[in-house]
Motif scaffolding. Sequence first.
Motif, PDB file in Angstrom:
ATOM      1  N   VAL A 150     -46.274  41.158 -11.032  1.00 16.95           N
ATOM      2  CA  VAL A 150     -47.027  40.863  -9.700  1.00 16.95           C
ATOM      3  C   VAL A 150     -47.307  39.269  -9.688  1.00 16.95           C
ATOM      4  N   ILE A 151     -46.668  38.574  -8.720  1.00 21.63           N
ATOM      5  CA  ILE A 151     -46.697  37.171  -8.789  1.00 21.63           C
ATOM      6  C   ILE A 151     -48.050  36.699  -7.771  1.00 21.63           C
ATOM      7  N   SER A 152     -48.265  37.388  -6.793  1.00 25.20           N
ATOM      8  CA  SER A 152     -49.579  36.942  -5.929  1.00 25.20           C
ATOM      9  C   SER A 152     -50.137  38.123  -5.573  1.00 25.20           C
ATOM     10  N   THR A 153     -51.436  38.151  -5.129  1.00 31.47           N
ATOM     11  CA  THR A 153     -52.164  39.299  -4.533  1.00 31.47           C
ATOM     12  C   THR A 153     -52.870  38.449  -3.207  1.00 31.47           C
ATOM     13  N   ILE A 154     -52.113  38.870  -2.139  1.00 26.15           N
ATOM     14  CA  ILE A 154     -52.565  38.014  -0.907  1.00 26.15           C
ATOM     15  C   ILE A 154     -53.176  38.942   0.192  1.00 26.15           C
ATOM     16  N   LEU A 198     -42.530  36.167   8.275  1.00 33.24           N
ATOM     17  CA  LEU A 198     -42.195  34.903   8.140  1.00 33.24           C
ATOM     18  C   LEU A 198     -41.490  34.430   6.874  1.00 33.24           C
ATOM     19  N   MET A 199     -41.673  35.362   5.753  1.00 31.85           N
ATOM     20  CA  MET A 199     -41.280  35.178   4.495  1.00 31.85           C
ATOM     21  C   MET A 199     -39.917  35.506   4.341  1.00 31.85           C
ATOM     22  N   LYS A 200     -39.586  36.696   5.283  1.00 33.99           N
ATOM     23  CA  LYS A 200     -38.254  37.348   5.266  1.00 33.99           C
ATOM     24  C   LYS A 200     -37.238  36.344   6.038  1.00 33.99           C
ATOM     25  N   GLN A 201     -37.841  35.632   6.924  1.00 36.79           N
ATOM     26  CA  GLN A 201     -36.930  34.631   7.632  1.00 36.79           C
ATOM     27  C   GLN A 201     -36.809  33.343   6.813  1.00 36.79           C
ATOM     28  N   LYS A 202     -37.880  32.891   6.165  1.00 33.52           N
ATOM     29  CA  LYS A 202     -37.572  31.651   5.401  1.00 33.52           C
ATOM     30  C   LYS A 202     -37.020  31.926   4.050  1.00 33.52           C
ATOM     31  N   TYR A 203     -37.243  32.861   3.324  1.00 39.21           N
ATOM     32  CA  TYR A 203     -37.158  33.127   1.979  1.00 39.21           C
ATOM     33  C   TYR A 203     -36.089  34.200   1.768  1.00 39.21           C
ATOM     34  N   GLU A 238     -43.562  24.073  -7.518  1.00 35.76           N
ATOM     35  CA  GLU A 238     -42.112  23.984  -8.058  1.00 35.76           C
ATOM     36  C   GLU A 238     -41.697  24.847  -9.284  1.00 35.76           C
ATOM     37  N   SER A 239     -42.987  25.734  -9.784  1.00 36.24           N
ATOM     38  CA  SER A 239     -42.820  26.333 -10.894  1.00 36.24           C
ATOM     39  C   SER A 239     -41.654  27.519 -10.883  1.00 36.24           C
ATOM     40  N   PRO A 240     -40.904  27.569 -11.947  1.00 41.48           N
ATOM     41  CA  PRO A 240     -39.744  28.428 -11.869  1.00 41.48           C
ATOM     42  C   PRO A 240     -40.124  29.899 -11.801  1.00 41.48           C
ATOM     43  N   PRO A 241     -39.079  30.846 -11.315  1.00 44.02           N
ATOM     44  CA  PRO A 241     -39.487  32.057 -10.877  1.00 44.02           C
ATOM     45  C   PRO A 241     -39.662  32.876 -12.338  1.00 44.02           C
ATOM     46  N   PRO A 242     -40.363  34.212 -12.318  1.00 40.15           N
ATOM     47  CA  PRO A 242     -40.700  34.976 -13.601  1.00 40.15           C
ATOM     48  C   PRO A 242     -39.235  35.757 -13.778  1.00 40.15           C
ATOM     49  N   GLY A 275     -56.489  39.803  -1.755  1.00 39.43           N
ATOM     50  CA  GLY A 275     -57.369  40.383  -2.635  1.00 39.43           C
ATOM     51  C   GLY A 275     -57.481  39.775  -3.923  1.00 39.43           C
ATOM     52  N   ASP A 276     -58.633  39.041  -4.319  1.00 36.10           N
ATOM     53  CA  ASP A 276     -58.701  38.301  -5.715  1.00 36.10           C
ATOM     54  C   ASP A 276     -57.523  37.134  -5.492  1.00 36.10           C
ATOM     55  N   GLY A 277     -57.239  36.621  -4.502  1.00 34.43           N
ATOM     56  CA  GLY A 277     -55.997  35.700  -4.253  1.00 34.43           C
ATOM     57  C   GLY A 277     -56.399  34.016  -4.815  1.00 34.43           C
ATOM     58  N   ARG A 278     -55.439  33.765  -5.356  1.00 36.10           N
ATOM     59  CA  ARG A 278     -55.438  32.244  -6.018  1.00 36.10           C
ATOM     60  C   ARG A 278     -54.330  31.212  -5.358  1.00 36.10           C
ATOM     61  N   VAL A 279     -54.942  30.186  -5.100  1.00 41.08           N
ATOM     62  CA  VAL A 279     -53.920  29.396  -4.094  1.00 41.08           C
ATOM     63  C   VAL A 279     -52.837  28.982  -4.995  1.00 41.08           C
ATOM     64  N   ASP A 280     -52.630  28.866  -6.502  1.00 41.54           N
ATOM     65  CA  ASP A 280     -51.644  28.266  -7.104  1.00 41.54           C
ATOM     66  C   ASP A 280     -50.421  29.719  -6.968  1.00 41.54           C
ATOM     67  N   ASP A 281     -51.216  30.938  -7.228  1.00 37.49           N
ATOM     68  CA  ASP A 281     -49.911  32.024  -6.763  1.00 37.49           C
ATOM     69  C   ASP A 281     -49.462  32.167  -5.723  1.00 37.49           C
ATOM     70  N   ILE A 282     -50.260  31.797  -4.795  1.00 38.19           N
ATOM     71  CA  ILE A 282     -49.703  32.024  -3.244  1.00 38.19           C
ATOM     72  C   ILE A 282     -48.870  30.915  -2.973  1.00 38.19           C
ATOM     73  N   ARG A 283     -48.829  29.814  -3.718  1.00 41.99           N
ATOM     74  CA  ARG A 283     -47.783  28.727  -3.578  1.00 41.99           C
ATOM     75  C   ARG A 283     -46.529  29.315  -4.154  1.00 41.99           C
ATOM     76  N   ARG A 284     -46.603  30.075  -5.395  1.00 44.35           N
ATOM     77  CA  ARG A 284     -45.197  30.533  -5.856  1.00 44.35           C
ATOM     78  C   ARG A 284     -44.830  31.889  -5.455  1.00 44.35           C
ATOM     79  N   ALA A 285     -45.518  32.373  -4.183  1.00 42.40           N
ATOM     80  CA  ALA A 285     -45.219  33.696  -3.882  1.00 42.40           C
ATOM     81  C   ALA A 285     -43.607  33.879  -3.194  1.00 42.40           C
ATOM     82  N   HIS A 286     -42.989  32.821  -3.156  1.00 42.14           N
ATOM     83  CA  HIS A 286     -41.685  32.747  -2.574  1.00 42.14           C
ATOM     84  C   HIS A 286     -40.659  33.111  -3.470  1.00 42.14           C
ATOM     85  N   HIS A 287     -41.256  33.345  -4.946  1.00 39.91           N
ATOM     86  CA  HIS A 287     -40.205  33.672  -5.952  1.00 39.91           C
ATOM     87  C   HIS A 287     -40.158  35.203  -6.044  1.00 39.91           C
ATOM     88  N   ALA A 288     -40.925  36.068  -5.283  1.00 42.26           N
ATOM     89  CA  ALA A 288     -41.092  37.608  -5.468  1.00 42.26           C
ATOM     90  C   ALA A 288     -39.775  38.004  -4.872  1.00 42.26           C
TER      91      ALA A 288
END
Length: 514
Positions: free
Chosen positions: A217-221, A253-258, A182-186, A223-236
Motif C-alpha cells: 500500500v503506497i498511500s492511503t488517501i 485524473l490519475m488514470k488520464q495522467k499516469y 522522485e523516489s523509485p517505485p516499490p 485516511g491517516d494520509g501523509r503528504v510524502d506518500d501522496i507525492r509518490r502515489a503515481h507509482h501504484a
Amino acid sequence: MREAIDILDARRRQVHTKGAQPFQLDCEKHSVAGSVSQRACVFCGSRVVLYPITDALHLVHGPIGCAAYTWDIRGAQSSGSQLHRMSFSTDLREKDVIYGGEKKCETALIELIGRYRPKAAFVYATCIVGLIGDDLEAVCRRVTAQTGVETIPVHSEGFAGSKKDGYTAACAALDRLVGSSESPPPDGPSINILGDFNIAGETWVIRDYYERMGVNVISTITGDGRVDDIRRAHHAQLNVVQCSGSMKGLARLMKQKYDIPFVHVSYFGLEDVSKALYDVAETFNDPAMMQRTKRLVRDEISAVMPRLRRYRDALQGKKAAVYTGGAFKAFSLVRSLRTLGVQTVIAGSQTGNPQDYQQLESLCDDGTVLLDDTNPLELAKFIDQTGADLLIGGVKERPIAYKLGVAFCDHNHERKRCLAGYEGMVNFANEVYSSVCSPVWSLSPRKQHASSVKRSIAPGPLVTADAGLPLNAKVPQCPTAATAPSPGSDSQACGVCQLKAHCSGLAAQETETA
Ligand code: SF4
C-alpha cells in the motif's frame, strides 16, 4: 400524525416508491428552496476529504463560524502527526470584508508554517472569500516561495454548489501533490487506498488485509494520509476507491495522467469487503495472491459468523431507514442489514447519481421509499409511514430519530467505532442491536400511541454491558469453526454473503437454521 405533512411539489420527482410506478428519480439537482436539505456546503465537502491528511496544515480562510463546523468531533485517526486535528482560521471580520483578507491570510500562513513546520499547507476558500475576491492562488504562491512549504489553495466557496463540488475541489488540490516525488517505485504489486477516512482506525484494518494478500500500500488517501506518500502515489499499479463521490475524481485524473486503472469498492458488510479483496486480487492476476485472499476471507468469515447469528436472531423482521452522504455506502448498508435479517424500507443519499439510484432500487424490496437530497420533515413522514425501527445516518439525522422515538446508528464521520471489514460488521451488528432492542423505545410517545398494534420489538431481555446481547441468548455453533472447508472451495455459495469462493459449510448451516 405525519400524513398531514405533504411533499413539496418541487421535490416530488426526487421521491420514489419502488413498485408503485416505473423507476424514475430526479437527482444531481440544486436543493429546493424552502426545503431544509441535509446536504453540507462545498467547503465542508473539501474539508472532509482533505483533513485526514495528518501532517499537513489546514487553514480555513473565512469567518470563524466556518471553522467551527466542528472538525474535532470526527473520528479520523492518525498513526503519527496530530496536526490535522488543529482547527486554524483567519477569522475574517467586517474590516477584512471591506478591505480584503489576503494580507491576513498570508500573515497567518507564514506564522503557522514557521511554528508547526508542516509537510504541506491547504488553504480553504469559504463563501466570504469568494464574495470579496481574495486571490488565494497568488497568496499561496508567495507563501510557497517564502517558506519552501508547498501551500495549496482549495477553491471551496460554500455557495458555489453542494458538498459534491467540494469533493471536486479537494481532488484538484490533491492532484497538485500526486507525482511530485522522485523516489523509485516499490517492488511487487502496489495500490493506493482512496476514499477511506480512517474513522476509528478503519484504514489500518483494510491495509492489514491487503498486506496479508501480499499487496504494497503506497498511500492511503486520505485516511491517516501523509503528504510524502501522496507525492509518490503515481507509482501504484491500481487505485482502490471507496466513497463514490469523493475520490473517483482523483482516480480519473490519475488514470488520464499516469494510466493507473481503478476499481470501485466498499469495505462495509461481509459481501462487499470480500468482493473488494477479490476484485483487487483478480486485477493482479496472481494465483498465489488469489489463494491467500481466499484463505483470508474464509478465516475472517468463519470467525465472525457465529457472533453475527446471535444478533440476527434478535433483529429478524425489524425495519430500517438508511440515509447516507454518497449512495455507494447505502448499497453496503442494505446488504449488511439483510445479513442481519433487517429489511430496508427507506433508502436515500445526499449526492447520488442516476446510476447509483438505479442500483439502489434494484437492491431494495418493493415498497421501499427512495429519496434524493431529502429533508427532516420528509424523513420523519416516511419513518412514521413505514414503521421503521431504526434510522442509520450521520450527525444531522440523529435528532430526527430521537425526536421520533426511533433507534439510531451513526454511520458517518463522527463515530468513534470501526464499522469496516469483518470485525467492523460485528461492531455494526452490535450497534444496531443495542439501539433497536433497547427497552427505552417502548416509552416513546410513538410506541405508546401504537400500543394497540402489537409491535415486534421485544421490550427487553436483560442485556450485557459490553456486547449488548441478551444474557439468555442461545449461541448457535458455526460448523466451519470446526470443519474448515478447503481453501477456495466454490462448491456452494455462502448463505450470507453469496460469494462463491469460500466457506461451503456456512451454506449448510444457513439451510439448517432456515
Ligand atoms: S456555507 Fe459558506 S459560510 Fe457556511 S460554512 Fe460553508 S463556507 Fe462557511
